[in-house]
Design an enzyme around this catalytic site. Sequence first.
Site, PDB file in Angstrom:
ATOM      1  N   HIS A   1       0.843  -1.200   0.000  1.00 19.44           N
ATOM      2  CA  HIS A   1       0.000   0.000   0.000  1.00 19.44           C
ATOM      3  C   HIS A   1       0.877   1.249   0.000  1.00 19.44           C
ATOM      4  CE1 HIS A   1      -3.433   2.578   1.455  1.00 19.44           C
ATOM      5  NE2 HIS A   1      -2.411   3.238   1.998  1.00 19.44           N
ATOM      6  N   GLU A   2       1.886   1.266   0.870  1.00 21.20           N
ATOM      7  CA  GLU A   2       2.755   2.445   0.956  1.00 21.20           C
ATOM      8  C   GLU A   2       3.600   2.610  -0.299  1.00 21.20           C
ATOM      9  OE1 GLU A   2       2.089   4.481   3.092  1.00 21.20           O
ATOM     10  OE2 GLU A   2       0.941   3.248   4.475  1.00 21.20           O
TER      11      GLU A   2
ATOM     12  N   GLU B   1      -6.593   6.923  -0.983  1.00 27.40           N
ATOM     13  CA  GLU B   1      -6.478   5.678  -0.229  1.00 27.40           C
ATOM     14  C   GLU B   1      -7.026   4.466  -0.979  1.00 27.40           C
ATOM     15  OE1 GLU B   1      -4.711   5.152   2.571  1.00 27.40           O
ATOM     16  OE2 GLU B   1      -4.130   7.228   2.171  1.00 27.40           O
TER      17      GLU B   1
END
Length: 289
Positions: A132-133, A207
């Site tokens: 995700h990062e 996100e």
Amino acid sequence: MTNQLKTAAMLAALSGLLIAISYWIIGGTSGLIIGIGLAGVTNLLSWYQSDKIALAVYNAQPVSQGEAPGLYRMVQRLSDRANIPMPKVYIVPSQGANAFATGRDPEHAAVAVTEGILNILPDDELEGVIAHELTHIINRDTLTQAVAATVAGAISFLAQMVSYSLWFGGGSRDDNRGGNPLGVLLTVMLAPVAATIIQLAISRTREFSADAGSAKLTGNPRALARALQRLEASARQMPLNANPAYEPLLIINSISGQFMGNLFSSHPATEARVAALLKLEQKLPTKVY
């Protein structure tokens, strides 16, 4: 592309708000020039110093492969899979379970995780978080969030300075603009709120994209879904406290609560993120190694 356009529009709105506030409060040509100058300086500061500022805010400490071999290998493996340079790896000395990425581009990036997240997540869920990062880095979200945080901070700082001047005798006005004291007061009160709402809206638009990128990179959307649920439960018990301007960098809200619903939330509802990930699971291969 739709999210990118929304993000660009909201960043432009933040810079425009900063310029408008300066023009309204200071007045005339001087206020306009000062506002444009402030917007330019804050954007340049974000470009060149965003990684250092965010890491300092959370007291993140760099770690080598020898100090955290498992984490280091995981970041290296996922970076190779994503075809990006491996970012620097940091650990935040906090038992609050969270993670974030920062840096202006993949060549100048860092990934930071807390001691708490290393303690509570199994490897497959931690891999989903790291992916995700890394997706934030690939999508340049790290720069976007840094610019948003810095400009929003400048707006709040400007409003605070004007509020002090109103308390201690008012300020000077440009010779070609009068100024309504009530209007100035409303600007001082409402501008930081508007800046915060725009900043948090930028975060929420990014996100879902980062979650989807993680699912594609790992081939295991369900692992990230489980991680988000575990992290949200942990954040209620032990939030990661720091400068609120940098809250949107984190993978999960560090402060629990639903004040005014999602308006002042830096992230979409965890339930919505989990539902989107489980929907992706039906379209993706089971796992990619």
